[in-house]
Design an enzyme around this catalytic site. Structure first.
Site, PDB file in Angstrom:
ATOM      1  N   LEU A  57       0.806  -1.273   0.031  1.00 49.77           N
ATOM      2  CA  LEU A  57      -0.008  -0.036   0.056  1.00 49.77           C
ATOM      3  C   LEU A  57       0.906   1.327   0.120  1.00 49.77           C
ATOM      4  CD1 LEU A  57      -2.788   1.275   0.335  1.00 49.77           C
ATOM      5  CD2 LEU A  57      -2.469   1.065   2.686  1.00 49.77           C
ATOM      6  N   ASP A  58       0.728   2.123  -0.863  1.00 48.23           N
ATOM      7  CA  ASP A  58       1.349   3.573  -0.999  1.00 48.23           C
ATOM      8  C   ASP A  58       2.956   3.171  -1.187  1.00 48.23           C
ATOM      9  OD1 ASP A  58      -1.422   4.827  -0.879  1.00 48.23           O
ATOM     10  OD2 ASP A  58      -1.205   5.013   1.356  1.00 48.23           O
TER      11      ASP A  58
END
Lengths: 288, 288, 288, 288
Positions: free
Chosen positions: D231-232
């Site tokens: 994530l990210d």
């Protein structure tokens, strides 16, 4: 605003309530203080009122040494204010801590020497002797105080005695590569300014340019903040950034970063010297 | 600050003198007006005092329709003030003028439609019909009013009658490629916002991207300003820039510039809508 | 890219045509030159091909003194190329011209002294003696050569003889407040770098901060360019900007501008020293 | 460079070695391919060579369907190259995923509709129905596919079948507030672009504006990246920032951030559509 008339500055914060500005400005104008600058800010989240007001001392009917008491009696206590009173005119004494990198030191010394900043620099402290020649060029006493794990406590004690002896008002960590111990930091609340070579809170700690390179960021930054007991977590005063690309090696990130670091640190020092900065809950209000 | 309580805003300027802030804030607090925002500025060069003060209408004891008179009697006349009084709550009516380029129009309409701006757009006026489809998509009446040298006076008369009929408060020239005549401009002082596709005062007039390319600048810009009778000389509200290089053709300057233009124009409109802008001697004070 | 191996750099431009890159890279690889960096640019408007190629000298089979001739014979003439051949390793000699402002001089000297730039500074020339102390601090000969209308020709002659005597490769005008005469400029084509304290082409000539203040711009800039016989019209090497507001007096514009000026000038010098800059029709191609 | 002639683009990376550029350009020029753009980059850290070369298809003697094979045989295999071959001319099919925020969607649709981007948008997918009206305004099929913990697998299956059915080339997460599952992400490597509303790696995850406010940063940012299973953490394509101050509430950070988000996302999409982006070890090389 650049003014040279002698002036006083009040930095205030308190719970927000009606009529504060009216009371403060009435107090100043009743005592014949001409307001040069007034800036206020209400933090709607925290319900806190912040104010910076600067007025000319010429013609002000309350003597300097009584201003604080009179303000407390008439206004401060009633509004549960926390405030600081400063005067423009005296040259604050600044001690610069360095290690091996010269760029921030050069930038500070050139502003000092050219009169851009009205300060005194009674001493430079370093844990390495790399930059002693620069201090000599600018005729500033240089204290080489090497620090290792074993001698840290004693050496910091020596540093602190030097600061006391020279009545230092502000400590600037100009790429000083040692972490100050908690006791040291607590002795100088909001009086130690550090420059960190990243866009905080990204890349705290060691080797941020290496981390920035590895992450492939398109922009790098530098952050200046007051030092607290939490590493790289103190209230931010100033940040700035520069665009980079895949073409930049770690070395060129460092090269571009150096220019950021010195400018960002000097802007933060300037705000501090102007008494533009108010700290509340680890955030700064910068009245500029 | 983003607040939704009903509020009033005073924008004031007058010759600088002692005690103005105290008088104004005392007037408001005596009448039970809670100040939400107060910002003041003294132009030391011109010796002019500027102020924006916003207070909650709830609990304020002076009825809305009497505020202006009471302020004049008690303060305004005495300090030779020029002031404007605004209320938050009513939706201003905005007319957008366009020609062939859609990017600024799309940006404005998307902010309008999504409720980012609390406005009405009763009509769009254009000298070309290229963008009529966009107006239709957003269900806004589109007036195609072609203009040439011969019919300019009559067509502007028609435009102005439409503006009157729709009670337009603000005119936005969103890359409208006609120069409004002096009479038109004088009817809407500080109520016509234009976007110019250069970093003014560099490259005024036609084809600024071509000129920027020819000059080999390393940065291009966009400038939003109130329209005055001097072309591209009105008071600047907002400017921004983007870095370019030798790799950029005129076409890519235009492409990068479009993003600047729409953002800069929208920021300027936002400041105007918030009553943040005060004009004095062709310069703006932006209280944000 | 920061590399320290001895290398050669070719900066080329010629009418665009097929196969140029293939021919140049084939020439280098056939002669066992390992390409470190290759960057090319085609100006589609002017139909001109630009190239910067850098290769390691180690292992390259053509002796340094024959490279230029061999390149001309095999490639240059055939493609109507204009080219310059540079070598990394020799320290270029830089002469700094100053007047009264110290900030750019300090910035240059600190980069020089700290080894950030691999250059020699054999002399500083000034029409005032304000900065002689700084030169002394850095142990650099300082020539105070006052200039007025009457003695300009003779004094410039003296300046030029000093430049010759010291075999100066690059002249930096670090806020030097005299205009060099045409003959002087023509002797050093693309070898004189100036810093102008505005975002050119906005505010050329004298007192740009005063003009910026009067115009009410929201952003100020600085521009570094090669000096040509047209004042402030030479090819731009680097520009940068900083946001300002109505709060900024002329003095604070100057203060913020100084930081821009020194950084922009130093970036331009760095590009020149790296042989990154190619000039064509008063525009620069910067290969970085 | 903005050109409209039909062209082919090779994106290459391989271990760095002598003579690669010469071999590739010789291959193209021998086959009568006129090179429009060539950009190369050597990562000195990783010893990897990167190249983007674009050439006109008109006059190129190798038929389009044989280019890949011929390149492999003559060059690719010998240099252990990884490469991608793209053609300009066909309109890629883009699917936009949204939730509740309209600003990025509006920005994408206005560029699509105005012809700034040469793409098709066969469908919009959303887990909320807030933005269905916008899709309707632009005549684009809108699939409302609500997702919760229980139905996630099935609904993603449905989403993926829609993407297959419409032969989607690129997925844009325009403030889509669901995390795609790993299988989904793995099916579209470097073909899913996300916008995150912070200056990554600062403030990953939820509510970055709240975190930025709490930390008191002086600058906020937005970051566009390819989606990976972390994530990210995917490779960053574009980032940009805007200056903020203590005056900004969380709401005004969001307001200023929206403008950043839409521009940064659109720039990233543009680079992807131009085949300017090369991914290596979670970093991007952007040839622009």
């Amino acid at each position: 605003m650049d003014r040279t008339v002698p002036s006083a500055i009040l930095l205030i914060h308190c719970p927000d309530q009606k009529g504060i500005i009216a009371r403060v400005t009435e107090f100043l104008s009743r005592n014949k203080g001409n307001i040069i600058d007034l800036d206020e800010h209400v933090d709607g989240h925290e319900k806190i009122f912040f104010m910076r007001v600067e007025w000319e001392l010429e013609g002000f009917v309350i003597p300097m040494e009584q201003i604080s008491d009179r303000f407390r009696e008439e206004i401060g206590d009633r509004y549960q204010m926390v405030w600081a009173l400063h005067y423009k005119g005296t040259k604050p004494k600044v001690c610069v801590f360095v290690s091996k990198y010269p760029h921030c030191l050069y930038d500070i010394l050139s502003r000092y020497q050219s009169g851009e900043w009205s300060i005194q620099i009674p001493l430079i402290i370093s844990n390495h002797d790399h930059l002693s020649d620069i201090a000599a060029r600018f005729d500033i006493p240089f204290y080489h105080i090497p620090i290792n794990r074993d001698n840290k406590q004693a050496r910091e004690q020596y540093q602190r005695s030097l600061l006391k002896q020279h009545e230092v008002d502000l400590i600037v960590l100009a790429r000083y590569m040692q972490i100050l111990s908690e006791n040291f930091v607590r002795e100088y609340p909001n009086k130690i300014i550090n420059i960190h070579h990243s866009f905080l809170p990204a890349f705290p700690g060691a080797k941020p340019y290496h981390s920035a390179y590895a992450r492939g960021v398109k922009i790098i930054g530098a952050s200046s903040h007051y030092v607290t007991t939490e590493l790289d977590e103190g209230p931010l005063i100033e940040q700035d950034v520069v665009r980079v690309s895949h073409k930049d090696s770690i070395q060129s990130l460092m090269r571009k970063g150096r220019d950021l670091e010195k400018i960002v640190l000097s802007r933060a020092i300037w705000h501090h010297l102007r008494h533009n900065v108010l700290v509340f809950k680890n955030r700064t209000v910068i009245f500029d």
